[in-house]
Design a protein around this motif. Sequence first.
Motif, mmCIF file in Angstrom:
data_model
loop_
_atom_site.group_PDB
_atom_site.id
_atom_site.type_symbol
_atom_site.label_atom_id
_atom_site.label_comp_id
_atom_site.label_asym_id
_atom_site.label_seq_id
_atom_site.Cartn_x
_atom_site.Cartn_y
_atom_site.Cartn_z
ATOM 1 N N THR A 27 0.852 -1.174 0.000
ATOM 2 C CA THR A 27 0.000 0.000 0.000
ATOM 3 C C THR A 27 0.893 1.231 0.000
ATOM 4 O O THR A 27 1.883 1.288 0.720
ATOM 5 C CB THR A 27 -0.896 0.015 1.244
ATOM 6 O OG1 THR A 27 -1.690 -1.171 1.266
ATOM 7 C CG2 THR A 27 -1.801 1.228 1.241
ATOM 8 N N SER A 28 0.559 2.206 -0.819
ATOM 9 C CA SER A 28 1.352 3.420 -0.854
ATOM 10 C C SER A 28 1.339 4.088 0.519
ATOM 11 O O SER A 28 0.295 4.161 1.169
ATOM 12 C CB SER A 28 0.804 4.390 -1.909
ATOM 13 O OG SER A 28 0.907 3.834 -3.190
ATOM 14 N N VAL A 29 2.502 4.550 0.957
ATOM 15 C CA VAL A 29 2.609 5.190 2.264
ATOM 16 C C VAL A 29 3.234 6.561 2.110
ATOM 17 O O VAL A 29 3.963 6.829 1.164
ATOM 18 C CB VAL A 29 3.466 4.338 3.239
ATOM 19 C CG1 VAL A 29 2.783 3.022 3.532
ATOM 20 C CG2 VAL A 29 4.857 4.077 2.669
ATOM 21 N N ALA A 30 2.940 7.445 3.062
ATOM 22 C CA ALA A 30 3.469 8.794 3.010
ATOM 23 C C ALA A 30 4.951 8.792 3.342
ATOM 24 O O ALA A 30 5.416 8.068 4.220
ATOM 25 C CB ALA A 30 2.716 9.686 3.995
ATOM 26 N N LEU A 31 5.722 9.585 2.627
ATOM 27 C CA LEU A 31 7.146 9.743 2.922
ATOM 28 C C LEU A 31 7.313 10.747 4.057
ATOM 29 O O LEU A 31 6.664 11.788 4.068
ATOM 30 C CB LEU A 31 7.891 10.242 1.686
ATOM 31 C CG LEU A 31 7.968 9.264 0.507
ATOM 32 C CD1 LEU A 31 8.546 9.976 -0.710
ATOM 33 C CD2 LEU A 31 8.826 8.081 0.869
ATOM 34 N N PRO A 32 8.181 10.462 5.034
ATOM 35 C CA PRO A 32 8.372 11.390 6.158
ATOM 36 C C PRO A 32 8.815 12.768 5.680
ATOM 37 O O PRO A 32 9.800 12.905 4.949
ATOM 38 C CB PRO A 32 9.469 10.715 6.979
ATOM 39 C CG PRO A 32 9.393 9.266 6.604
ATOM 40 C CD PRO A 32 9.000 9.253 5.166
ATOM 41 N N GLY A 33 8.066 13.786 6.068
ATOM 42 C CA GLY A 33 8.443 15.159 5.763
ATOM 43 C C GLY A 33 8.332 15.536 4.304
ATOM 44 O O GLY A 33 8.919 16.540 3.888
ATOM 45 N N SER B 210 3.856 10.022 -2.030
ATOM 46 C CA SER B 210 3.848 8.691 -1.440
ATOM 47 C C SER B 210 4.832 7.806 -2.176
ATOM 48 O O SER B 210 5.421 8.190 -3.186
ATOM 49 C CB SER B 210 2.449 8.086 -1.502
ATOM 50 O OG SER B 210 2.044 7.962 -2.848
ATOM 51 N N VAL B 211 5.020 6.599 -1.654
ATOM 52 C CA VAL B 211 5.911 5.638 -2.292
ATOM 53 C C VAL B 211 5.202 4.296 -2.408
ATOM 54 O O VAL B 211 4.449 3.905 -1.509
ATOM 55 C CB VAL B 211 7.232 5.481 -1.499
ATOM 56 C CG1 VAL B 211 6.962 5.014 -0.085
ATOM 57 C CG2 VAL B 211 8.171 4.506 -2.195
ATOM 58 N N VAL C 232 8.284 6.588 -6.517
ATOM 59 C CA VAL C 232 7.944 7.738 -5.688
ATOM 60 C C VAL C 232 6.951 8.613 -6.437
ATOM 61 O O VAL C 232 7.183 9.002 -7.583
ATOM 62 C CB VAL C 232 9.201 8.560 -5.335
ATOM 63 C CG1 VAL C 232 8.813 9.801 -4.519
ATOM 64 C CG2 VAL C 232 10.201 7.711 -4.556
ATOM 65 N N HIS C 233 5.820 8.878 -5.803
ATOM 66 C CA HIS C 233 4.792 9.745 -6.381
ATOM 67 C C HIS C 233 4.964 11.147 -5.803
ATOM 68 O O HIS C 233 5.052 11.327 -4.589
ATOM 69 C CB HIS C 233 3.397 9.213 -6.047
ATOM 70 C CG HIS C 233 3.208 7.772 -6.421
ATOM 71 N ND1 HIS C 233 2.981 7.353 -7.709
ATOM 72 C CD2 HIS C 233 3.222 6.644 -5.663
ATOM 73 C CE1 HIS C 233 2.853 6.053 -7.738
ATOM 74 N NE2 HIS C 233 2.989 5.584 -6.512
ATOM 75 N N GLU C 234 4.994 12.124 -6.672
ATOM 76 C CA GLU C 234 5.257 13.504 -6.246
ATOM 77 C C GLU C 234 3.998 14.284 -5.915
ATOM 78 O O GLU C 234 4.059 15.483 -5.665
ATOM 79 C CB GLU C 234 6.041 14.234 -7.346
ATOM 80 C CG GLU C 234 7.358 13.578 -7.717
ATOM 81 C CD GLU C 234 8.360 13.605 -6.577
ATOM 82 O OE1 GLU C 234 8.149 14.392 -5.628
ATOM 83 O OE2 GLU C 234 9.333 12.834 -6.626
#
Length: 212
Positions: free
Chosen positions: A35-41, A45-46, A73-75
């Motif tokens: 599952t796509s998760v948020a990248l810290p800061g 998502s990735v 990596v999704h921007e």
Amino acid sequence: MASGIRATVKFTDPDGCPIARRSESATGAIDQASTSVALPGAVGSVTEFLVPGDDDGEDAVFSYGTATVFRTVHEGDVTCPCECLGQFGCPVHRYVADDGDLTLVFHAADFGQLQEVMGELGDRFEDVDVQRLLHPPLEGPPEERVFVNRGKLTDRQREVLEAAYRMGYFERPKRANATEIAAELDITQSTFTEHLVTAQRKILEDVLEGSA
């Protein structure tokens, strides 16, 4: 919490989907994706997914012998079906990509949200096909109740089926036979039977799929 609706949707060669793109050169179907998760800061998502027999590319991060983990990596731009679903808060239950096509199983809160999501997906991607819809029952396991897609019926098939039901063809004893219903619809008995059998088969495909 509402049980919602589980939808299975297929995309033919969707633009912007890294999983579908990688599946074109893979030696088998890609069916293991996180599952796509948020990248810290960071915004975006990735997504990580395991590709059979493919170890080439800058986005490859780890090799498992005959398979490779890729990371995308999704921007924040919405370019693939999964990102589109994320805009609606619809969790993706399963990804399957094979030979450039993508099948997604996701959850919508209700039919209203499902219609909104499918409208957006239809606008963004050229070839979208709803494979299956499931609505959990009030009692018993979720797989025991299915959504029957009447849209698969032609106008004539639906007319024949409705007439047969209304006139008592399915009752025991029957209140009307095939000849009487065909006369009511001004068609031959063979045409009535052909449309009725086809309509019943289409409906039973939804009801019995996966139970055989």
